[in-house]
Enzyme design. Sequence first.
Site, PDB file in Angstrom:
ATOM      1  N   TYR A  22      17.365 -23.884  -0.899  1.00 44.14           N
ATOM      2  CA  TYR A  22      17.514 -23.795   0.555  1.00 44.14           C
ATOM      3  C   TYR A  22      17.936 -25.120   1.194  1.00 44.14           C
ATOM      4  CZ  TYR A  22      14.813 -19.502  -0.050  1.00 44.14           C
ATOM      5  OH  TYR A  22      14.377 -18.256  -0.441  1.00 44.14           O
ATOM      6  N   HIS A  27      19.525 -22.866   7.942  1.00 42.51           N
ATOM      7  CA  HIS A  27      18.131 -22.661   8.350  1.00 42.51           C
ATOM      8  C   HIS A  27      17.294 -23.933   8.180  1.00 42.51           C
ATOM      9  CE1 HIS A  27      15.881 -19.488  10.065  1.00 42.51           C
ATOM     10  NE2 HIS A  27      15.242 -19.031   9.001  1.00 42.51           N
ATOM     11  N   ASN A  74       8.920 -18.450   7.993  1.00 38.87           N
ATOM     12  CA  ASN A  74       8.206 -17.422   8.755  1.00 38.87           C
ATOM     13  C   ASN A  74       6.721 -17.723   8.951  1.00 38.87           C
ATOM     14  OD1 ASN A  74      10.689 -16.241   8.563  1.00 38.87           O
ATOM     15  ND2 ASN A  74      10.022 -14.450   7.438  1.00 38.87           N
ATOM     16  N   ASP A  99      16.952 -24.622  13.801  1.00 38.45           N
ATOM     17  CA  ASP A  99      18.290 -24.044  13.933  1.00 38.45           C
ATOM     18  C   ASP A  99      18.284 -22.996  15.041  1.00 38.45           C
ATOM     19  OD1 ASP A  99      16.570 -22.533  12.075  1.00 38.45           O
ATOM     20  OD2 ASP A  99      18.278 -21.172  11.928  1.00 38.45           O
ATOM     21  N   ASN A 120      11.816 -16.566  13.656  1.00 40.06           N
ATOM     22  CA  ASN A 120      10.505 -16.323  13.057  1.00 40.06           C
ATOM     23  C   ASN A 120       9.648 -17.577  12.924  1.00 40.06           C
ATOM     24  OD1 ASN A 120      10.791 -13.518  12.833  1.00 40.06           O
ATOM     25  ND2 ASN A 120      11.912 -13.722  10.917  1.00 40.06           N
TER      26      ASN A 120
END
Length: 195
Positions: A22, A27, A74, A99, A120
Amino acid sequence: MFTKEETVDFVIAGLGNPGSEYADTRHNAGFKTVDALAKEFGVNYWKRQGEAMVGKTTWHEKAIVLVKPQSYMNLSGGPVKGALKSFGAGPEKLIVVHDDLDIPEGSIRVKFGGGHAGHNGLRSICDSLGTRDWFRIRVGIGRPPGRMDSADYVLSTPRNEALEEFEHAIDLAAQATISLIENGLEKTQQEFNER
């Protein structure tokens, strides 16, 4: 360095997802901004504290804590709340960098309070803290092209021109965070929200 008993001026939480897969995604704009701030502030030592990586520094006589939640986007609320509690700081001292699909690529916006707009990570922080009243640095990533799913888009890695815009927005977000610390909300909004 400052001790736990000393007053913390700001807790800066960058949102993202842990893990190398990631690292360079849209994100992770919050993580990337916090990394840029760590470089600027000379923070070389990170410590695992609860569900977050935490770095501490003093910048122009301000005690600052940098936070990267390690619980996935989240569930960002728990680690952020834990960091605030550990350093005896209230939500009014919290700056969250994240973001934002609703802001064009390469742009940022600075605000205090507001909703979560379906993000989230922000929803989790709102729920955990029981308030929406904290500072936000919103890093624009724009909307996905065509019919691309928003979730796929935010977890994708920008390329070419989009990468340049993304890196520019990260740089602006770091500058805006420093401005917020030094100059307050109104001046920072005037300088950065108009770009």
